[in-house]
Design a protein around this motif. Structure first.
Motif, PDB file in Angstrom:
ATOM      1  N   PRO A 154       0.809  -1.212   0.000  1.00 22.01           N
ATOM      2  CA  PRO A 154       0.000   0.000   0.000  1.00 22.01           C
ATOM      3  C   PRO A 154       0.848   1.271   0.000  1.00 22.01           C
ATOM      4  N   VAL A 155       0.277   2.319  -0.606  1.00 20.60           N
ATOM      5  CA  VAL A 155       0.922   3.633  -0.577  1.00 20.60           C
ATOM      6  C   VAL A 155      -0.047   4.633   0.042  1.00 20.60           C
ATOM      7  N   LEU A 156       0.508   5.782   0.411  1.00 18.51           N
ATOM      8  CA  LEU A 156      -0.308   6.850   0.958  1.00 18.51           C
ATOM      9  C   LEU A 156      -0.131   8.062   0.063  1.00 18.51           C
ATOM     10  N   ILE A 157      -1.246   8.599  -0.452  1.00 22.85           N
ATOM     11  CA  ILE A 157      -1.193   9.844  -1.220  1.00 22.85           C
ATOM     12  C   ILE A 157      -1.479  10.965  -0.224  1.00 22.85           C
ATOM     13  N   LYS A 158      -0.658  12.008  -0.251  1.00 22.81           N
ATOM     14  CA  LYS A 158      -0.861  13.134   0.669  1.00 22.81           C
ATOM     15  C   LYS A 158      -0.864  14.440  -0.096  1.00 22.81           C
ATOM     16  N   ALA A 159      -1.826  15.309   0.218  1.00 28.21           N
ATOM     17  CA  ALA A 159      -1.790  16.670  -0.318  1.00 28.21           C
ATOM     18  C   ALA A 159      -0.547  17.336   0.253  1.00 28.21           C
ATOM     19  N   VAL A 160       0.278  17.950  -0.595  1.00 27.08           N
ATOM     20  CA  VAL A 160       1.529  18.532  -0.090  1.00 27.08           C
ATOM     21  C   VAL A 160       1.252  19.658   0.910  1.00 27.08           C
ATOM     22  N   ARG A 173      -4.360  -1.166  -3.717  1.00 26.41           N
ATOM     23  CA  ARG A 173      -4.143  -1.881  -4.985  1.00 26.41           C
ATOM     24  C   ARG A 173      -3.980  -0.884  -6.119  1.00 26.41           C
ATOM     25  N   ALA A 174      -3.159  -1.249  -7.087  1.00 30.25           N
ATOM     26  CA  ALA A 174      -2.872  -0.358  -8.208  1.00 30.25           C
ATOM     27  C   ALA A 174      -4.150   0.139  -8.876  1.00 30.25           C
ATOM     28  N   GLU A 175      -5.146  -0.746  -9.032  1.00 34.99           N
ATOM     29  CA  GLU A 175      -6.362  -0.336  -9.756  1.00 34.99           C
ATOM     30  C   GLU A 175      -7.164   0.734  -9.004  1.00 34.99           C
ATOM     31  N   ASP A 176      -6.917   0.892  -7.694  1.00 36.70           N
ATOM     32  CA  ASP A 176      -7.641   1.919  -6.938  1.00 36.70           C
ATOM     33  C   ASP A 176      -6.940   3.269  -6.975  1.00 36.70           C
ATOM     34  N   PHE A 177      -5.718   3.289  -7.538  1.00 35.72           N
ATOM     35  CA  PHE A 177      -4.909   4.511  -7.464  1.00 35.72           C
ATOM     36  C   PHE A 177      -5.556   5.724  -8.136  1.00 35.72           C
ATOM     37  N   PRO A 178      -6.059   5.589  -9.396  1.00 35.29           N
ATOM     38  CA  PRO A 178      -6.567   6.787 -10.079  1.00 35.29           C
ATOM     39  C   PRO A 178      -7.695   7.490  -9.309  1.00 35.29           C
ATOM     40  N   GLU A 179      -8.631   6.711  -8.766  1.00 36.46           N
ATOM     41  CA  GLU A 179      -9.752   7.285  -8.002  1.00 36.46           C
ATOM     42  C   GLU A 179      -9.241   8.019  -6.766  1.00 36.46           C
ATOM     43  N   ALA A 180      -8.347   7.332  -6.024  1.00 31.68           N
ATOM     44  CA  ALA A 180      -7.813   7.894  -4.778  1.00 31.68           C
ATOM     45  C   ALA A 180      -7.032   9.176  -5.055  1.00 31.68           C
ATOM     46  N   LYS A 182      -7.542  11.309  -7.477  1.00 30.94           N
ATOM     47  CA  LYS A 182      -8.490  12.397  -7.735  1.00 30.94           C
ATOM     48  C   LYS A 182      -9.064  12.930  -6.429  1.00 30.94           C
ATOM     49  N   ALA A 183      -9.395  12.004  -5.518  1.00 33.82           N
ATOM     50  CA  ALA A 183      -9.997  12.409  -4.244  1.00 33.82           C
ATOM     51  C   ALA A 183      -9.022  13.262  -3.431  1.00 33.82           C
ATOM     52  N   SER A 193      -6.352  25.019  -1.228  1.00 34.54           N
ATOM     53  CA  SER A 193      -6.181  25.675  -2.524  1.00 34.54           C
ATOM     54  C   SER A 193      -4.927  25.186  -3.246  1.00 34.54           C
ATOM     55  N   ASP A 194      -4.601  23.911  -3.068  1.00 37.77           N
ATOM     56  CA  ASP A 194      -3.395  23.359  -3.696  1.00 37.77           C
ATOM     57  C   ASP A 194      -3.641  21.874  -3.982  1.00 37.77           C
ATOM     58  N   PRO A 195      -3.752  21.501  -5.269  1.00 36.51           N
ATOM     59  CA  PRO A 195      -4.087  20.111  -5.591  1.00 36.51           C
ATOM     60  C   PRO A 195      -2.873  19.186  -5.627  1.00 36.51           C
ATOM     61  N   ARG A 196      -1.665  19.712  -5.424  1.00 35.03           N
ATOM     62  CA  ARG A 196      -0.473  18.874  -5.576  1.00 35.03           C
ATOM     63  C   ARG A 196      -0.375  17.822  -4.475  1.00 35.03           C
TER      64      ARG A 196
END
Ligand code: ADP
Ligand code: ADP
Ligand code: MG
Length: 656
Positions: A154-160, A173-180, A182-183, A193-196
């Motif tokens: 697993p990975v963690l996506i974080k707003a910078v 899972r890799a297939e869940d990455f695109p949705e996550a 975007k969220a 105010s920063d999508p990065r």
């Protein structure tokens, strides 16, 4: 030292700062929004100035306005507390320009640590171990996905720009990455105010361990040991402790030094916290602890550090801001015993922890623990701000003793009027895994079923509630709910029955001798003491509670949980309206009618016994009266709201 400072915050942290300032003879200026005109921090400060309407964007976040107040009142420095303007580099800079001391780090340090990606890059350069992952500029979705694939799930996506647990998504899972992705981007944009975003390895069995650092303007920088904040719900801290269980002196020194290096890399001054994520699957080791972020301010959980070091961190902040050197050098900083803090929130664990707002009808804490709070009984929890009511902090020589003390203190804490997480916190502390220090950030999620208190009253609560309705010699006359709630009656000794409502449900528990009969179960009950300090033995288990009573209600507190016992609605209706109409509270069968037209009855006398929902309910006279109508007979059926008996008040009683 300063003569006068302004506190650009509210609630418990504003009060906390005022306390230390007062100790040092520093005068204080509070600022407040319309929602806080009567707030505790306003009452405590030497001066208070209104800054705007309730929403924080129009009050506590108005840096320019607050700076004007500082100038007008002659405050030499501004303490930002935490939240609000505390990590706002522009505000820190505006203070510097205006010649007002910002009690915090230089604007440049806030900026350097403000974005998670830049901070990680900087830390990597300074030789601080950072969580493996991608924190580069390329924000292309395919590129980020490729990076995630390489890191491994697993990975963690974080707003910078994230904070407060917002803008984060765990991806399994890799297939869940695109949705996550975007969220996380959406949340980053909406909240900061920063999508990065950045992507990092999700550490399994993660433990949140952070180091308190302090630097002065003379080049000194020390660490005041670590805190373990692994007990989290949705990435928000719930219970914090110091030191971290299982931390060896060697690992402590290693991460302490890494934290000091991190602070020095940004020329830090003041109080700061370096947050690390540790692999909690085995023993803590220095090569399995990674930098996560730096909070460039005083932290909510600083009291546990104060407890084990015997230092006042707000005093350190004031000294450093006034240009003095740090009071202690590294080798002089004590580490004594163990401390824990529980964050008491106005929220309802039964409804997924929705915030609860309203008046704090009851707010009582036991002695023997530290309470940091911004409210008092009678104050209101407003929907505009963070719903934290208090921090309860316990210190003892050992972890086990500190847990026991904090658990005991929460069990004696009474909050009514708003729902609170008191009993939930107590259950966390009482959990065997927590006691054994088997903790990681998934603890609450994994054990949620065991940690959330029962929504419906248990036999224990009903036994205590019944006892609460019995008279006690110790109670002042007229203080007994028994006197107040007309539903109670003694049906020959020793046979008692009470009728009360808890939230929207009516209960009529009965006790015959020691047989305690509930609709679904039967128990052995011995009442040792009734009244406002009920004390019972139920099926061999000793139980106590405490009550706060008033006209027609009794707040029962047991193990930190609030049970509002009120006069059943059907009696309140008869009494409140004074119309003498005794109506059936629910559909049921009439077991017996005890009166006939023309009878005179005393207040509390039984009128009709109804069987409904497998329980007997005795409808009693709400006042002394003459019976003027009886519309039912034994064995009949009735519906909810049907008038059963009509009463006319007796003259002397009516005029009394
Ligand atoms: P910590 O790591 O100290 O818990 P967080 O980064 O989660 O800090 O947030 C800091 C604290 O500041 C939060 O616990 C929250 O109570 C408070 N806070 C943050 N933003 C606000 C705000 N807009 N209004 C009131 N309190 C806030
Ligand atoms: P925030 O600014 O919102 O406080 P953090 O980066 O401090 O963001 O992360 C918040 C929480 O998320 C941490 O306390 C930790 O529980 C969890 N967390 C963060 N990074 C990781 C990671 N790489 N692996 C596992 N959990 C993490
Ligand atoms: Mg954090």
């Amino acid at each position: 030292m300063f003569n006068k400072i302004l506190i650009a915050n509210r609630g418990e942290i504003a009060c906390r700062i005022i306390e230390t300032a007062r100790k040092w003879g520093v005068r204080t200026v509070a600022v407040y929004s319309d929602a806080d005109a009567q707030a505790r921090h306003v009452r405590m400060a030497d001066e208070a100035v209104r800054i705007g309407p309730a929403p924080s964007a129009e009050s506590y976040l108005k840096g320019d306005l607050i700076l004007n107040v500082a100038r007008d009142t002659g405050a030499q420095a501004i303490h930002p507390g935490y939240g609000f303007l505390s990590e706002n580099a522009d505000f820190a800079e505006a203070c510097e320009k205006a010649g007002v001391v910002f009690i915090g780090p230089p604007a440049s340090a806030i900026r350097a640590m403000g974005l998670k990606d830049a901070a990680k890059q900087l830390m990597r350069k300074a030789g601080v171990p950072v969580t493996p992952g991608y924190d580069g500029d390329n924000q292309d979705a395919d590129h980020l996905q490729a990076q995630a694939d390489e890191i491994g799930y697993p990975v963690l996506i974080k707003a910078v720009a994230g904070g407060g647990g917002k803008g984060m998504r765990k991806v399994d899972r890799a297939e869940d990455f695109p949705e996550a992705l975007k969220a996380a981007q959406r949340e980053g944009q909406a909240s900061f105010s920063d999508p990065r975003v950045l992507v990092e390895k999700y550490i399994e069995n993660p433990r949140h361990i952070e180091v308190q650092v302090f630097a002065d303007s003379h080049g000194n920088c020390v660490y005041l040991h670590e805190r373990d904040c692994s007990l989290q719900r949705r990435h928000q801290k719930v219970i914090e402790e110091a030191p971290a269980p299982g931390m060896s002196p060697q690992v402590r020194a290693a991460i302490g030094q890494a934290a000091v290096n991190a602070a020095k890399a940004v020329n830090y001054v003041g109080a700061g916290t370096i947050e690390f994520i540790a692999d909690g699957s085995g023993a803590l080791s220095a090569d399995k602890i990674w930098f996560m972020e730096m909070n460039t301010r005083l932290q909510v959980e600083h009291p546990v550090t104060e407890a084990i070091t015997g230092q006042d961190l707000v005093e350190w902040q004031l000294r450093v801001a006034a240009g003095q050197p740090l009071p202690l050098q590294q080798a002089q900083i004590p580490l004594n015993g163990h401390a824990l803090e529980a964050r008491l929130y106005a929220e309802n664990p039964e409804t997924g922890f929705l915030p609860s707002t309203g008046p704090l009808e009851v707010l009582r804490f036991p002695s023997g623990v530290r309470i940091d709070t911004g409210v008092e009984e009678g104050d209101v929890v407003s929907p505009h701000y963070d719903p934290m009511v208090a921090k309860v902090i316990a210190w003892a020589p050992t972890r086990q003793q500190a847990i026991a003390q904090l658990s005991e203190a929460l069990g004696q804490t009474a909050v009514a009027g708003v729902r609170a997480n008191t009993a939930f916190l107590k259950r966390c502390l009482d959990h065997p895994d927590f006691q054994d220090a088997k903790l990681d950030t998934g603890f609450i999620g994994q054990h949620l079923d065991q940690l959330v208190p029962d929504a419906a009253p248990t036999p224990q609560v009903l036994a205590l509630a019944l006892a609460a309705h019995l008279p006690s010699n110790a109670d002042a006359a007229g203080q007994d709910p028994w006197d107040r709630l007309t539903g109670l009656r003694v049906v020959g000794q020793p046979h008692v029955q009470a009728s009360f409502q808890i939230r929207d449900q009516i209960f009529t528990p009965r006790l015959r001798g020691r047989d305690f009969v509930l609709p679904e179960s039967a128990h052995d009950l011995m009442i040792r003491q009734g009244g406002t300090q009920p004390d019972v033995v139920l099926d061999g288990e000793r139980l106590t509670a405490r009550c706060v009573t008033g006209p027609g209600f009794c707040h029962l507190f047991h193990q930190g949980q609030w049970w509002p016992l009120t006069r059943p609605a059907y009696e309140a209706g008869a009494d409140g309206a004074g119309n003498g109409k005794i109506v059936s509270p629910m559909p049921g069968r009439i077991l017996s009618v005890s009166v006939k037209v023309g009878d005179e009855v005393a207040s509390g006398a039984p009128l009709v016994t109804l069987e409904a929902m497998k329980m007997e309910h005795v409808l009693t006279a709400p006042f002394a009266a003459k019976v003027t109508g009886v519309a039912v007979s034994d064995g009949g059926q009735t519906q909810e709201g049907v008038e059963l008996v009509t009463l006319s008040p007796l003259e002397d009683e009516a005029s009394a």
